[in-house]
Design an enzyme around this catalytic site. Sequence first.
Site, PDB file in Angstrom:
ATOM      1  N   THR A 169     -45.692  53.787 -83.361  1.00 54.54           N
ATOM      2  CA  THR A 169     -46.740  54.430 -84.158  1.00 54.54           C
ATOM      3  C   THR A 169     -46.051  55.420 -85.084  1.00 54.54           C
ATOM      4  O   THR A 169     -45.030  55.981 -84.706  1.00 54.54           O
ATOM      5  CB  THR A 169     -47.686  55.216 -83.216  1.00 54.54           C
ATOM      6  OG1 THR A 169     -48.295  54.307 -82.326  1.00 54.54           O
ATOM      7  CG2 THR A 169     -48.733  55.989 -83.978  1.00 54.54           C
ATOM      8  N   ARG A 197     -59.262  45.620 -80.055  1.00 50.08           N
ATOM      9  CA  ARG A 197     -58.809  46.787 -79.292  1.00 50.08           C
ATOM     10  C   ARG A 197     -58.498  47.930 -80.239  1.00 50.08           C
ATOM     11  O   ARG A 197     -57.785  47.770 -81.215  1.00 50.08           O
ATOM     12  CB  ARG A 197     -57.556  46.449 -78.486  1.00 50.08           C
ATOM     13  CG  ARG A 197     -56.979  47.623 -77.680  1.00 50.08           C
ATOM     14  CD  ARG A 197     -55.847  48.317 -78.415  1.00 50.08           C
ATOM     15  NE  ARG A 197     -55.158  49.313 -77.566  1.00 50.08           N
ATOM     16  CZ  ARG A 197     -54.218  50.156 -77.985  1.00 50.08           C
ATOM     17  NH1 ARG A 197     -53.852  50.139 -79.252  1.00 50.08           N
ATOM     18  NH2 ARG A 197     -53.655  51.012 -77.169  1.00 50.08           N
ATOM     19  N   GLY A 199     -56.943  51.803 -80.113  1.00 57.72           N
ATOM     20  CA  GLY A 199     -56.268  52.768 -79.250  1.00 57.72           C
ATOM     21  C   GLY A 199     -56.574  54.188 -79.652  1.00 57.72           C
ATOM     22  O   GLY A 199     -57.621  54.483 -80.236  1.00 57.72           O
ATOM     23  N   GLY A 221     -47.469  56.935 -78.320  1.00 55.48           N
ATOM     24  CA  GLY A 221     -47.233  56.578 -76.923  1.00 55.48           C
ATOM     25  C   GLY A 221     -48.285  55.613 -76.431  1.00 55.48           C
ATOM     26  O   GLY A 221     -48.885  54.882 -77.220  1.00 55.48           O
TER      27      GLY A 221
END
Length: 319
Positions: A169, A197, A199, A221
Amino acid sequence: LGRMKPVIVVHGGAGRIFQEREKGCRAGVIRAALRGYGVLKQGGSALDAVQEAVQSMEDDPHFNAGCGSVLNEKGEVEMDTIIMDGKKLDSGAVSAVKCIANPIKLARLVMEKTKHMLLTDHGAHLFAQAMGIPEIPREKLVTERSRERWKKNLEPDSNPEEFQKDLGTVGAVAIDSEGNVACATSTGGLSNKLIGRVGDTACIGSGGYADNHSGATSTTGHGESIMKVVLARLILYHMEQGMSPEVAADTALDYMKTRVGGLGGAIVVNKAGEWAARFSTKEMSWATVKDDEVYYGIHAGERHVKSVDEALTSESDGF
């Protein structure tokens, strides 16, 4: 009013950075930090600086954002991104967007041109069209490496979790000469994730948070773990309780590890212009520019420094 010294901090993702990719990741975060700092040096806003830095990393195939994003279960790129302004807590985010080179530009438009904070999938696509953001062929975002990894993860005995280690990321935080802070975070998400999905990245308070009263942070993370503890907001909460950026980040990352077993990293700047880049993973590529000096590292405890001029020279020589 005493003018602030501008500061920018960027990260290219926490996780496992394999040796053959180290040089490219290091060069990529330094380049992004220098670009963002260039904006700040000319009196530009923290908001423009973090956007500039993140765009630079979205365009760099070394990172899991924009071009180079990992693929979902169907072999497609779906990206999430957020940008936030510490002045009035304005924020814009998009999730599950496809076929756009720089999702961060779209997030900025969501913030400035709509009354909303988060647009997703088809709606984000329609908004991008309305804003005249060019669509690019989906193949343009797919790198050989992402395709290889996707294929590997499809094998019956594969463990996609094992491959999540170099997450990548990207993010940036900054404070400008007016004392305004901002954050931006962008990602392709988890390799072989379920379609749709989303996050932590697009979620305010998890993937990033910025508030002039305390500071700004961008996280990286394991997304689901970050969401469980609302990591970005937690770090700022600790700073509001009087912790330094470094201690606040360490305390929050430690809590995430003990409470939900999640690993990650964060970059932080507080309202006084103090900064930190901390992580509980094996590595995180990061770079900071402050007082015309560039600080950078990848491994725990690693911190190099060179002057901006030196860094710009070595950048034109391709590092």
